[in-house]
Design a protein around this motif. Sequence first.
Motif, short mmCIF file in Angstrom:
data_model
loop_
_atom_site.label_atom_id
_atom_site.label_comp_id
_atom_site.label_asym_id
_atom_site.label_seq_id
_atom_site.Cartn_x
_atom_site.Cartn_y
_atom_site.Cartn_z
N CYS A 1 0.84 -1.20 0.00
CA CYS A 1 0.00 0.00 0.00
C CYS A 1 0.87 1.25 0.00
O CYS A 1 0.62 2.21 -0.75
CB CYS A 1 -0.91 0.01 1.22
N GLU B 1 -3.27 1.00 -8.38
CA GLU B 1 -4.43 1.82 -8.03
C GLU B 1 -5.12 1.29 -6.77
O GLU B 1 -5.51 2.07 -5.89
CB GLU B 1 -5.42 1.84 -9.19
N TYR B 2 -5.29 -0.01 -6.70
CA TYR B 2 -5.97 -0.61 -5.56
C TYR B 2 -5.19 -0.37 -4.26
O TYR B 2 -5.76 0.10 -3.26
CB TYR B 2 -6.17 -2.11 -5.77
N SER C 1 -5.11 3.32 -3.20
CA SER C 1 -6.39 3.79 -2.63
C SER C 1 -6.53 3.34 -1.19
O SER C 1 -7.08 4.06 -0.35
CB SER C 1 -7.56 3.28 -3.47
N GLU C 2 -6.02 2.16 -0.87
CA GLU C 2 -6.05 1.69 0.52
C GLU C 2 -5.17 2.56 1.42
O GLU C 2 -5.53 2.86 2.55
CB GLU C 2 -5.59 0.23 0.61
N TYR D 1 -6.93 5.81 2.05
CA TYR D 1 -7.99 5.59 3.05
C TYR D 1 -7.38 5.52 4.45
O TYR D 1 -7.91 6.12 5.40
CB TYR D 1 -8.72 4.29 2.73
#
Length: 203
Positions: A111, A178-179, A182-183, A186
């Motif tokens: 991440c 991207e995944y 985004s985590e 967040y």
Amino acid sequence: LAYSNEFKNSPVFILQKMEDFQIEEFLAKNCPKEGIRALIISEIKRNIRLGKIVRVPLLLKMLINVVLSNKGIIPVNKVQIIKKFIQNLYERENKKMTADVDIRTIHRLLCFIAFKTREVNGANVGWKSEDVEAILEDRIEKSRFKVSVYEFLDFSIDLNILVKDGEKYSFIHELYQEYYASEEIYRINATLNGGNPATQTLG
């Protein structure tokens, strides 16, 4: 470490979106259960949003994996497909591990590096190995993670999430970057707002 390549025989680097007949050919080649193939095709035709998502070969491959392992239950959106696929990947590789590596630490670092590469480069382009190693070493030291930079990088490459091309690292596909990014966003926002987002993907 030796891990099987989930996409060894699949065209994961194809960026062009598939036509309907290509989707059916892909399913015939990559989904061994006829009932699951029929279920996916039926849902693609019924759900216009899902039909658009799975035109990317990597996402269709992920969906097949998830539906096969999830008793025919189909995730509702792209994020859920990727999330469940990564969970499956972690669980599978966790059973094979011969080294003392904490999957939660690997996840947190993925991440972090996804967020940093998008912050610096704006896209999934190769990042010089010395730069990646330096920023990871600093993060590992500050967070007191019990893993070395090279253990993390080797493990992430074995997972087929990162790839090394010459002297540069990148994610094997921008969808992964991207995944994970985004985590991290967040997590940063939740921390700033006083929340506790730790390991929300793995829980």
